[in-house]
Scaffold this motif. Structure first.
Motif, PDB file in Angstrom:
ATOM      1  N   ALA A 238       0.997  -1.293   0.084  1.00 50.96           N
ATOM      2  CA  ALA A 238      -0.111   0.078  -0.015  1.00 50.96           C
ATOM      3  C   ALA A 238       0.937   1.314  -0.068  1.00 50.96           C
ATOM      4  CB  ALA A 238      -0.972   0.022   1.218  1.00 50.96           C
ATOM      5  N   MET A 239       0.260   2.395  -0.277  1.00 46.26           N
ATOM      6  CA  MET A 239       1.100   3.560  -0.347  1.00 46.26           C
ATOM      7  C   MET A 239       1.598   3.744   0.966  1.00 46.26           C
ATOM      8  SD  MET A 239      -0.473   7.367  -1.368  1.00 46.26           S
ATOM      9  CE  MET A 239      -0.585   7.086  -3.028  1.00 46.26           C
ATOM     10  N   ASN A 240       2.800   4.307   1.229  1.00 39.91           N
ATOM     11  CA  ASN A 240       3.504   4.736   2.316  1.00 39.91           C
ATOM     12  C   ASN A 240       2.872   5.964   2.615  1.00 39.91           C
ATOM     13  OD1 ASN A 240       5.570   2.915   2.390  1.00 39.91           O
ATOM     14  ND2 ASN A 240       6.412   3.968   0.543  1.00 39.91           N
ATOM     15  N   LEU A 241       2.509   6.239   3.924  1.00 40.83           N
ATOM     16  CA  LEU A 241       1.582   7.327   4.646  1.00 40.83           C
ATOM     17  C   LEU A 241       2.505   7.948   5.818  1.00 40.83           C
ATOM     18  CD1 LEU A 241      -1.856   6.204   4.090  1.00 40.83           C
ATOM     19  CD2 LEU A 241      -0.853   7.769   2.637  1.00 40.83           C
ATOM     20  N   GLU A 276       7.391   2.147  -5.002  1.00 43.19           N
ATOM     21  CA  GLU A 276       8.164   1.862  -6.706  1.00 43.19           C
ATOM     22  C   GLU A 276       8.297   3.228  -7.132  1.00 43.19           C
ATOM     23  OE1 GLU A 276       3.692   1.524  -7.567  1.00 43.19           O
ATOM     24  OE2 GLU A 276       4.889   1.228  -5.951  1.00 43.19           O
ATOM     25  N   ASP A 277       7.801   4.515  -6.459  1.00 44.85           N
ATOM     26  CA  ASP A 277       8.075   5.649  -7.100  1.00 44.85           C
ATOM     27  C   ASP A 277       9.455   6.190  -6.603  1.00 44.85           C
ATOM     28  OD1 ASP A 277       6.007   5.540  -8.763  1.00 44.85           O
ATOM     29  OD2 ASP A 277       4.679   6.455  -7.383  1.00 44.85           O
ATOM     30  N   ALA A 278       9.613   5.904  -5.190  1.00 42.25           N
ATOM     31  CA  ALA A 278      10.860   6.540  -4.621  1.00 42.25           C
ATOM     32  C   ALA A 278      12.069   5.839  -5.131  1.00 42.25           C
ATOM     33  CB  ALA A 278      10.706   6.430  -2.988  1.00 42.25           C
ATOM     34  N   MET A 279      13.151   6.211  -4.578  1.00 39.88           N
ATOM     35  CA  MET A 279      14.503   5.341  -5.155  1.00 39.88           C
ATOM     36  C   MET A 279      15.651   5.280  -4.078  1.00 39.88           C
ATOM     37  SD  MET A 279      15.430   8.735  -7.723  1.00 39.88           S
ATOM     38  CE  MET A 279      13.627   8.643  -7.657  1.00 39.88           C
ATOM     39  N   ALA A 321       7.983   2.992   6.019  1.00 38.71           N
ATOM     40  CA  ALA A 321       7.684   3.335   4.773  1.00 38.71           C
ATOM     41  C   ALA A 321       8.667   2.118   3.865  1.00 38.71           C
ATOM     42  CB  ALA A 321       8.239   4.702   4.549  1.00 38.71           C
ATOM     43  N   SER A 322       7.977   1.559   2.765  1.00 42.75           N
ATOM     44  CA  SER A 322       8.730   0.467   1.985  1.00 42.75           C
ATOM     45  C   SER A 322       9.039   1.332   0.702  1.00 42.75           C
ATOM     46  CB  SER A 322       7.509  -0.330   1.679  1.00 42.75           C
ATOM     47  OG  SER A 322       7.340  -1.052   2.656  1.00 42.75           O
ATOM     48  N   ALA A 337      20.183   4.113   5.042  1.00 42.26           N
ATOM     49  CA  ALA A 337      19.576   4.183   3.995  1.00 42.26           C
ATOM     50  C   ALA A 337      19.380   5.678   3.594  1.00 42.26           C
ATOM     51  CB  ALA A 337      18.245   3.297   3.768  1.00 42.26           C
ATOM     52  N   HIS A 338      19.629   5.721   2.228  1.00 39.11           N
ATOM     53  CA  HIS A 338      19.474   7.433   1.750  1.00 39.11           C
ATOM     54  C   HIS A 338      18.414   7.043   0.472  1.00 39.11           C
ATOM     55  CE1 HIS A 338      20.821  11.337   0.487  1.00 39.11           C
ATOM     56  NE2 HIS A 338      21.058  10.813  -0.719  1.00 39.11           N
ATOM     57  N   ILE A 339      17.266   7.533   0.866  1.00 38.60           N
ATOM     58  CA  ILE A 339      16.120   7.393  -0.097  1.00 38.60           C
ATOM     59  C   ILE A 339      15.572   8.896  -0.639  1.00 38.60           C
ATOM     60  CG2 ILE A 339      13.661   6.586  -0.213  1.00 38.60           C
ATOM     61  CD1 ILE A 339      14.597   4.682   2.196  1.00 38.60           C
ATOM     62  N   GLY A 340      15.585   8.602  -2.126  1.00 42.13           N
ATOM     63  CA  GLY A 340      15.343   9.844  -2.729  1.00 42.13           C
ATOM     64  C   GLY A 340      13.789   9.923  -2.659  1.00 42.13           C
ATOM     65  N   VAL A 341      12.787  11.195  -2.505  1.00 47.84           N
ATOM     66  CA  VAL A 341      11.507  11.122  -2.771  1.00 47.84           C
ATOM     67  C   VAL A 341      11.319  12.562  -3.631  1.00 47.84           C
ATOM     68  CG1 VAL A 341       9.382  11.178  -1.707  1.00 47.84           C
ATOM     69  CG2 VAL A 341      11.050  10.153  -0.458  1.00 47.84           C
TER      70      VAL A 341
END
Length: 357
Positions: A238-241, A276-279, A321-322, A337-341
């Motif tokens: 599901a969407m991360n909130l 799938e939209d984050a990186m 958040a996944s 972890a370094h996550i781009g949004v």
């Protein structure tokens, strides 16, 4: 085939409201899915359409007929249930034929109609068997053939795949989709499985606590959920909130900051984004091509190998958040972890009401 109109329908049992103000037109030949968790009112809605539940308020029309007071047998619909409902003492042939006998269809039509229905669901080699000699998937196909043979105005299907294992669900789902393409009969399908809804439906009705939360195509519901309930129910995962504060187009939460959000809204909000939209980025690596947005800097909470990708999760305040990474990405629990949004992938919801901003 027939159009079905559900006009402000409510169902109450004393002080308990099961469905409230359901209002929708279902087009002729449409495949509509009622989706939601247990107890949301989706099966009650379908049972009112079928005539198995009385309506407290409102009207239901099938074609040009108001059916509120019609018996189920007079509504010209066929139902497929979670339980197959087959007669164990009858052969597959006679189970499929049974609705024709009950409705006093001329006998000379029976054989051709039974064979046609059996062929559609690939049961031609099993017509002499009893239900006990069939697998679960084959029994469900008998139930489908029994519904098809009547050539009704509409099909009503109540979680028909729930009793099947995962592999059979996939193949039977494909068969149902192909049948609808062939027959083009108006279909209302009830499920709690959002994958079934997304793959089968022309439109999806998402329900919760007796209320319609959103109506739209699978793409519309996935890309623009109307509220946090829909966002958190649709998608795998599901969407991360994430709850946080928004000011001047900048969202902040523990270990997370996203800039360049195109909104003048300020205050407590919930920010949503899909895995799938984050990186996953290398430490210090910027977003692609200088895109607006921001990053999450947090330790890996868990990691799952999916084959085609690697799913990592991080904790942001109270939320987990996944994010989907490349299939060869590896990390240990606790590693940074370094996550781009990017701002373009973000959805904003009012924190108090849950409604989309």
């Amino acid at each position: 085939m027939a159009q079905i109109s559900i006009r402000n329908v409510t169902k109450r049992w004393g002080a308990v409201t099961g469905v409230k103000g359901f209002d929708l037109d279902i087009a002729e030949g449409e495949f509509l899915v009622l989706l939601g968790p247990s107890g949301c009112g989706k099966t009650t809605t379908m049972r009112m359409i079928a005539g198995l539940e009385d309506i407290t308020e409102g009207e239901i029309w099938i074609g040009e007929r108001k059916v509120n007071n019609l018996e189920p047998k007079d509504r010209d619909i066929s139902m497929v249930f979670q339980s197959y409902g087959l007669y164990p003492n009858m052969s597959v042939y006679d189970n499929i034929r049974f609705p024709l006998k009950v409705r006093k269809i001329p006998k000379e039509e029976h054989h051709d109609r039974v064979m046609k229905a059996a062929e559609m669901v690939e049961l031609g080699d099993f017509l002499d068997r009893r239900p006990a000699a069939l697998s679960g998937g084959q029994r469900q196909r008998v139930a489908l053939a029994r519904a098809i043979v009547r050539e009704p105005n509409a099909f009503l299907m109540d979680e028909p795949l729930s009793n099947l294992d995962a592999k059979l669900r996939v193949s039977t789902r494909a068969q149902i989709k192909n049948l609808h393409h062939t027959l083009k009969t108006t279909t209302i399908y009830v499920t709690h499985d959002q994958i079934e809804a997304m793959t089968l439906a022309d439109r999806v009705v998402v329900m919760s606590q007796g209320l319609v939360q959103q109506v739209g195509t699978p793409t519309e519901i996935y890309d623009a959920p109307a509220n946090t309930f829909v966002a958190g129910f649709i998608g795998s995962p599901a969407m991360n909130l994430v709850e946080g504060e928004l000011k001047g187009g900048v969202f902040t939460a523990p270990k997370m900051r996203v800039e360049g959000l195109p909104t003048a809204h300020s205050g407590a909000v919930t920010l949503g984004f899909r895995a799938e939209d984050a990186m996953v980025l290398a430490p210090g690596e910027p977003l692609p091509e200088g895109a607006a947005g921001g990053t999450i800097e947090a330790p890996v909470y868990t990691m799952e190998l999916l084959g085609e990708a690697t799913m990592i999760a991080v904790r942001i305040g109270e939320a987990i958040a996944s994010v989907k990474a490349a299939k060869d990405y590896r990390a240990e629990i606790g590693d940074p972890a370094h996550i781009g949004v990017p701002a373009s992938i973000c959805h904003l919801f009012d924190q108090a009401t849950g409604e989309r901003l």
